[in-house]
Design a protein around this motif. Structure first.
Motif, PDB file in Angstrom:
ATOM      1  N   TYR A  31       0.770  -1.215   0.018  1.00 36.29           N
ATOM      2  CA  TYR A  31      -0.077  -0.194   0.008  1.00 36.29           C
ATOM      3  C   TYR A  31       0.717   1.341  -0.024  1.00 36.29           C
ATOM      4  N   ALA A  32       0.191   2.250  -0.490  1.00 37.59           N
ATOM      5  CA  ALA A  32       0.823   3.808  -0.168  1.00 37.59           C
ATOM      6  C   ALA A  32      -0.301   4.141   1.088  1.00 37.59           C
ATOM      7  N   ILE A  33       0.506   4.818   1.697  1.00 35.36           N
ATOM      8  CA  ILE A  33      -0.220   5.408   2.914  1.00 35.36           C
ATOM      9  C   ILE A  33      -0.137   6.779   3.015  1.00 35.36           C
ATOM     10  N   SER A  34      -1.289   7.672   2.855  1.00 34.75           N
ATOM     11  CA  SER A  34      -1.210   8.984   2.671  1.00 34.75           C
ATOM     12  C   SER A  34      -1.921   9.595   4.186  1.00 34.75           C
ATOM     13  N   TRP A  35      -1.628  11.013   4.294  1.00 37.30           N
ATOM     14  CA  TRP A  35      -2.045  11.754   5.238  1.00 37.30           C
ATOM     15  C   TRP A  35      -2.981  12.892   4.669  1.00 37.30           C
ATOM     16  N   PHE A  36      -4.081  13.031   4.767  1.00 35.73           N
ATOM     17  CA  PHE A  36      -5.160  14.166   4.383  1.00 35.73           C
ATOM     18  C   PHE A  36      -5.430  15.026   5.586  1.00 35.73           C
ATOM     19  N   ARG A  37      -5.831  16.251   5.495  1.00 36.65           N
ATOM     20  CA  ARG A  37      -6.407  17.052   6.244  1.00 36.65           C
ATOM     21  C   ARG A  37      -7.508  17.839   5.753  1.00 36.65           C
ATOM     22  N   GLN A  38      -8.333  18.294   6.808  1.00 39.11           N
ATOM     23  CA  GLN A  38      -9.555  19.232   6.554  1.00 39.11           C
ATOM     24  C   GLN A  38      -9.755  19.889   7.513  1.00 39.11           C
ATOM     25  N   ALA A  39      -9.888  21.387   7.063  1.00 42.14           N
ATOM     26  CA  ALA A  39     -10.151  22.345   8.161  1.00 42.14           C
ATOM     27  C   ALA A  39     -11.497  22.742   7.861  1.00 42.14           C
ATOM     28  N   PRO A  40     -12.046  23.198   8.875  1.00 40.53           N
ATOM     29  CA  PRO A  40     -13.766  23.772   8.799  1.00 40.53           C
ATOM     30  C   PRO A  40     -13.882  24.642   7.496  1.00 40.53           C
ATOM     31  N   GLY A  41     -14.615  24.431   6.750  1.00 42.08           N
ATOM     32  CA  GLY A  41     -14.948  25.109   5.675  1.00 42.08           C
ATOM     33  C   GLY A  41     -14.026  25.149   4.480  1.00 42.08           C
ATOM     34  N   LYS A  42     -12.966  24.197   4.419  1.00 41.07           N
ATOM     35  CA  LYS A  42     -12.186  24.196   3.566  1.00 41.07           C
ATOM     36  C   LYS A  42     -12.181  22.722   2.820  1.00 41.07           C
ATOM     37  N   CYS A  95      -5.639   9.372   8.147  1.00 41.45           N
ATOM     38  CA  CYS A  95      -4.661   8.555   7.312  1.00 41.45           C
ATOM     39  C   CYS A  95      -5.321   7.621   6.400  1.00 41.45           C
ATOM     40  N   THR A  96      -5.001   7.430   5.362  1.00 41.63           N
ATOM     41  CA  THR A  96      -5.586   6.489   4.269  1.00 41.63           C
ATOM     42  C   THR A  96      -4.747   5.715   3.750  1.00 41.63           C
ATOM     43  N   GLY A  97      -5.211   4.755   3.096  1.00 38.78           N
ATOM     44  CA  GLY A  97      -4.344   3.530   2.430  1.00 38.78           C
ATOM     45  C   GLY A  97      -4.937   3.263   1.052  1.00 38.78           C
ATOM     46  N   ASP A  98      -3.990   3.025   0.095  1.00 36.86           N
ATOM     47  CA  ASP A  98      -4.584   2.791  -1.137  1.00 36.86           C
ATOM     48  C   ASP A  98      -3.801   1.836  -1.767  1.00 36.86           C
ATOM     49  N   ASP A  99      -3.999   0.576  -2.408  1.00 35.56           N
ATOM     50  CA  ASP A  99      -3.286  -0.394  -3.060  1.00 35.56           C
ATOM     51  C   ASP A  99      -2.936  -0.114  -4.495  1.00 35.56           C
ATOM     52  N   GLY A 100      -3.394   0.875  -5.109  1.00 28.71           N
ATOM     53  CA  GLY A 100      -3.210   1.215  -6.473  1.00 28.71           C
ATOM     54  C   GLY A 100      -1.715   1.745  -6.950  1.00 28.71           C
ATOM     55  N   PHE A 101      -1.580   1.912  -8.145  1.00 28.29           N
ATOM     56  CA  PHE A 101      -0.506   2.289  -8.595  1.00 28.29           C
ATOM     57  C   PHE A 101       0.129   3.940  -7.827  1.00 28.29           C
ATOM     58  N   VAL A 102       1.304   3.859  -7.323  1.00 26.59           N
ATOM     59  CA  VAL A 102       1.558   4.969  -6.659  1.00 26.59           C
ATOM     60  C   VAL A 102       2.349   6.328  -7.385  1.00 26.59           C
TER      61      VAL A 102
END
Length: 125
Positions: A31-42, A95-102
């Protein structure tokens, strides 16, 4: 499948935090592991990602030079070291995970297979 984030909290601007993402239920090395973030209103945005198999990493321009993503493959854990935090870094970090092409585009902007529950980061000015 589980992705469990920890390490969020309140920090002053200029300070540091280290987020952890503990993964289970899938073959971590695939897998590729990513970090995403979300702020209020964004909109949600990809911050950093790492290909667990070879350690290739990508970063959003906003965090380059301040954030570092790393993985401990024996512990099935990915870390996000965040230094010199700014108020605009505040939000819920996922934190997210995806097993596709990186690729940089796919792991920072593309759909993800699995998501954690998120951990809150608050940066006071």
């Amino acid at each position: 499948v589980q992705l469990v984030e920890s390490g969020g909290g309140l920090v002053q601007a200029g300070g540091s935090l280290r987020l952890s993402c503990a993964a289970s239920g899938f073959i971590f090395d695939d897998y590729a592991i990513s970090w995403f973030r979300q702020a209020p209103g964004k909109e949600r945005e990809g911050v950093a990602c790492i290909s667990v198999s070879d350690g290739t990493s990508y970063y959003a321009d906003a965090v380059k030079g301040r954030f570092t993503i790393s993985s401990d493959n024996e512990q099935n854990t990915v870390y996000l070291q965040m230094n010199n935090l700014k108020p605009e870094d505040a939000g819920v970090y996922y934190c997210t995970g995806d097993d596709g092409f990186v690729s940089e585009y796919l792991c920072l902007k593309g759909p993800q297979d699995y998501w954690g529950q998120g951990t809150q980061v608050i940066v006071s000015s």
